[in-house]
Design a protein around this motif. Sequence first.
Motif, PDB file in Angstrom:
ATOM      1  N   MET A 100       0.842  -1.198   0.000  1.00  0.00           N
ATOM      2  CA  MET A 100       0.000   0.000   0.000  1.00  0.00           C
ATOM      3  C   MET A 100       0.874   1.244   0.000  1.00  0.00           C
ATOM      4  N   LYS A 101       0.668   2.099  -0.998  1.00  0.00           N
ATOM      5  CA  LYS A 101       1.453   3.339  -1.078  1.00  0.00           C
ATOM      6  C   LYS A 101       0.712   4.458  -0.354  1.00  0.00           C
ATOM      7  N   VAL A 102       1.385   5.058   0.597  1.00  0.00           N
ATOM      8  CA  VAL A 102       0.756   6.097   1.408  1.00  0.00           C
ATOM      9  C   VAL A 102       1.483   7.426   1.210  1.00  0.00           C
ATOM     10  N   ALA A 103       0.723   8.463   0.917  1.00  0.00           N
ATOM     11  CA  ALA A 103       1.277   9.822   0.876  1.00  0.00           C
ATOM     12  C   ALA A 103       0.794  10.543   2.124  1.00  0.00           C
ATOM     13  N   VAL A 104       1.652  11.300   2.758  1.00  0.00           N
ATOM     14  CA  VAL A 104       1.220  12.056   3.926  1.00  0.00           C
ATOM     15  C   VAL A 104       1.635  13.518   3.773  1.00  0.00           C
ATOM     16  N   CYS A 105       0.649  14.406   3.934  1.00  0.00           N
ATOM     17  CA  CYS A 105       0.900  15.840   3.818  1.00  0.00           C
ATOM     18  C   CYS A 105       1.529  16.334   5.117  1.00  0.00           C
ATOM     19  N   VAL A 106       2.639  17.039   4.995  1.00  0.00           N
ATOM     20  CA  VAL A 106       3.301  17.593   6.178  1.00  0.00           C
ATOM     21  C   VAL A 106       3.672  19.049   5.901  1.00  0.00           C
ATOM     22  N   LYS A 107       3.958  19.781   6.972  1.00  0.00           N
ATOM     23  CA  LYS A 107       4.291  21.188   6.813  1.00  0.00           C
ATOM     24  C   LYS A 107       5.414  21.567   7.778  1.00  0.00           C
ATOM     25  N   GLN A 108       6.357  22.323   7.244  1.00  0.00           N
ATOM     26  CA  GLN A 108       7.384  22.915   8.104  1.00  0.00           C
ATOM     27  C   GLN A 108       6.850  24.265   8.577  1.00  0.00           C
ATOM     28  N   ILE A 109       6.927  24.497   9.869  1.00  0.00           N
ATOM     29  CA  ILE A 109       6.406  25.757  10.422  1.00  0.00           C
ATOM     30  C   ILE A 109       7.450  26.384  11.342  1.00  0.00           C
ATOM     31  N   PRO A 110       7.350  27.706  11.569  1.00  0.00           N
ATOM     32  CA  PRO A 110       8.227  28.317  12.568  1.00  0.00           C
ATOM     33  C   PRO A 110       7.964  27.660  13.928  1.00  0.00           C
ATOM     34  N   ASP A 111       8.992  27.479  14.708  1.00  0.00           N
ATOM     35  CA  ASP A 111       8.847  26.845  16.015  1.00  0.00           C
ATOM     36  C   ASP A 111       7.740  27.535  16.821  1.00  0.00           C
ATOM     37  N   PRO A 112       6.698  26.789  17.201  1.00  0.00           N
ATOM     38  CA  PRO A 112       5.593  27.425  17.934  1.00  0.00           C
ATOM     39  C   PRO A 112       6.034  28.031  19.268  1.00  0.00           C
ATOM     40  N   ALA A 113       7.192  27.608  19.761  1.00  0.00           N
ATOM     41  CA  ALA A 113       7.683  28.183  21.019  1.00  0.00           C
ATOM     42  C   ALA A 113       8.274  29.570  20.801  1.00  0.00           C
ATOM     43  N   SER A 114       8.519  29.931  19.521  1.00  0.00           N
ATOM     44  CA  SER A 114       9.072  31.255  19.231  1.00  0.00           C
ATOM     45  C   SER A 114       7.929  32.243  19.014  1.00  0.00           C
ATOM     46  N   ASP A 115       8.264  33.539  19.034  1.00  0.00           N
ATOM     47  CA  ASP A 115       7.239  34.554  18.771  1.00  0.00           C
ATOM     48  C   ASP A 115       6.991  34.649  17.267  1.00  0.00           C
ATOM     49  N   TYR A 116       5.729  34.561  16.872  1.00  0.00           N
ATOM     50  CA  TYR A 116       5.383  34.700  15.460  1.00  0.00           C
ATOM     51  C   TYR A 116       5.210  36.180  15.122  1.00  0.00           C
ATOM     52  N   SER A 117       5.568  36.540  13.894  1.00  0.00           N
ATOM     53  CA  SER A 117       5.283  37.909  13.469  1.00  0.00           C
ATOM     54  C   SER A 117       4.893  37.920  11.999  1.00  0.00           C
ATOM     55  N   LEU A 118       4.224  38.997  11.608  1.00  0.00           N
ATOM     56  CA  LEU A 118       3.805  39.166  10.217  1.00  0.00           C
ATOM     57  C   LEU A 118       4.706  40.192   9.550  1.00  0.00           C
ATOM     58  N   ASP A 119       5.079  39.929   8.298  1.00  0.00           N
ATOM     59  CA  ASP A 119       5.859  40.904   7.543  1.00  0.00           C
ATOM     60  C   ASP A 119       5.022  42.180   7.411  1.00  0.00           C
ATOM     61  N   PRO A 120       5.579  43.343   7.780  1.00  0.00           N
ATOM     62  CA  PRO A 120       4.763  44.567   7.761  1.00  0.00           C
ATOM     63  C   PRO A 120       4.266  44.949   6.366  1.00  0.00           C
ATOM     64  N   ASP A 121       4.970  44.556   5.308  1.00  0.00           N
ATOM     65  CA  ASP A 121       4.544  44.915   3.954  1.00  0.00           C
ATOM     66  C   ASP A 121       3.568  43.910   3.364  1.00  0.00           C
ATOM     67  N   THR A 122       3.954  42.636   3.396  1.00  0.00           N
ATOM     68  CA  THR A 122       3.118  41.624   2.743  1.00  0.00           C
ATOM     69  C   THR A 122       2.052  41.055   3.675  1.00  0.00           C
ATOM     70  N   HIS A 123       2.220  41.233   5.000  1.00  0.00           N
ATOM     71  CA  HIS A 123       1.368  40.607   6.014  1.00  0.00           C
ATOM     72  C   HIS A 123       1.527  39.085   6.032  1.00  0.00           C
ATOM     73  N   PHE A 124       2.519  38.536   5.336  1.00  0.00           N
ATOM     74  CA  PHE A 124       2.731  37.091   5.397  1.00  0.00           C
ATOM     75  C   PHE A 124       3.471  36.752   6.684  1.00  0.00           C
ATOM     76  N   LEU A 125       3.268  35.540   7.158  1.00  0.00           N
ATOM     77  CA  LEU A 125       3.970  35.075   8.351  1.00  0.00           C
ATOM     78  C   LEU A 125       5.473  35.019   8.051  1.00  0.00           C
ATOM     79  N   VAL A 126       6.268  35.563   8.950  1.00  0.00           N
ATOM     80  CA  VAL A 126       7.724  35.517   8.774  1.00  0.00           C
ATOM     81  C   VAL A 126       8.211  34.097   9.066  1.00  0.00           C
TER      82      VAL A 126
END
Lengths: 252, 312
Positions: free
Chosen positions: A1-27
Amino acid sequence: MKVAVCVKQIPDPASDYSLDPDTHFLVRPNEQVLDDTDRYGVEVALQIADANEGSVTLVSMGPSGNLQGIRQALAMGADEAVLVDDDSLKGADSLTTAKVLAAAIGRGDYDLVIAGTESTDGYSGVVPQQVAAFLELPALTYATQIDVDGSTVSIRRQTAVGYDEVSASAPALVSVTAGVVEPRYPTFKGIMDAKKKPVETLTAADLDVEVTVGQAIASVEDAPAREAGEKVVDEGEAHLRIVAALEQAKVV
Amino acid sequence: MSMLVFIEEANGAPATVGLEILTKVRGQGDVAVAYAGPGGDAVWAALGAHGATSVHHIATPEDGLSHAAVATAVAGLVEDIDVVLVGATYDGRDVAGALSAFTGRSVLTNATDLSFDGGLTVTNEVFGGTKLVHSTLSGPGIVLIRPKSFPAEPGDGGSPTVSTVELPDIGHAGSGSITGRHAEQAEGPKLEEAAVVVSGGRGLGDAENFALVEELAGLLGGATGATRAIVDAGWVPYAKQVGQTGKTVKPDVYIALGISGAMQHLVGMKDAKTIIAVNKDEEAPIFSVADLGVVGDVHQVVPKLIEALKAR
């Protein structure tokens, strides 16, 4: 059985998240970690592959960075990874993300696609359903338990009041809640092996995906902060303060 | 701006979040509803009272896992609709996701407010509710709205027109089936509706100590809740989870026991009228939203509190 699993790399949740002031995208720093909720999906995929002479392919979209998050999932035991990294996908909405993931998954002949219910950084919570729809697969969502018997996939689907038992025939997509299984910790050997496992990097053009922009952030503001009230250190009588607060709120 | 609200049936009535959305958009022109479930005259009356002017009734089978089929049916109704509004329930998310893929519509998720001044602006909260993000759609779109974002209040709307929509056969994608249904939460008030919610977190130490949470909730006639951490740990069922990935509650009083106050949890409870927290870590973020914060050991404070309430 061939299994694909969707995964995502994210900024460490223990760190402070911020948004880019110009694009509003997550840094997003160069070093990102595997989204903790994806560890459950990877574990489910590994268990199913182990029991059904299968393989596990990670499918991901986002800036590669130093690939730490992908290596974490490979170290758990996944066989290979496909990562779509393209500047044109920065700030992509869930629809474009799903289009990309579905196109990457569509290149393989997978019996089962596993995903977490939502990422810890974006929380849109609709990507698994969108991927399933693009791939024309039944979506078994919010699984708190999963069984594969031959080509039949059965889950317990979380509901507002309890759970439903739901089943479909493979190929199918299953989104899993945290807690569906206990994710394994990578072994030392796993971590060493992960460095040699294949990671294929693709662009949106490689997948023939047209990037659309269907939404925009107009502005971002600080939410009105709730003011902290009184803080008391318990010296044996603090429960009486709680009783007084309950009386004031008229619930006793 | 033309709008359609998707609403599914829950316990023989329209899902509450659907009525909340109707209340919010009432007065913004005609509002169509796509309704999935058995329906009936009482349901149509409730939808009409809350502001629906027309209802497209999609009859769904009891045993079919029909989200993708329902989404296909809804896709056939929205050609001239600018915005499809959906409550962010489990079923709502499944339908919205599939509808998005079938129609190429972008989805704005986790919405907590809508504004109609000069076009639709959708607000959602990020970073544990510390930032508000205001977004717009650049074309036809879908908005998923968190429950409890608006009150549900009937107005003086009359009966909507009701038409029937067949559920299409979409082949393999619609082939899942429901083989059993189970309800876990039977006793006491519902978590989302209780005036008092008592929740526990990791600070309780182990699963057995959740009994403290249950006893206190019982004495106050409240419901019990939990953090994602202890749900993931298997101490309590997922149905009790309060937070971004769980339920949103707005009780008169929220009592947080052994809860540090991770962003993911705060989003689900910070709008309670009164928040009382007990945690031994005086730096715990929960104290930044608590009206009364007790720095202390839940195992000392809560048994005494229970005794004091029993003695009344």
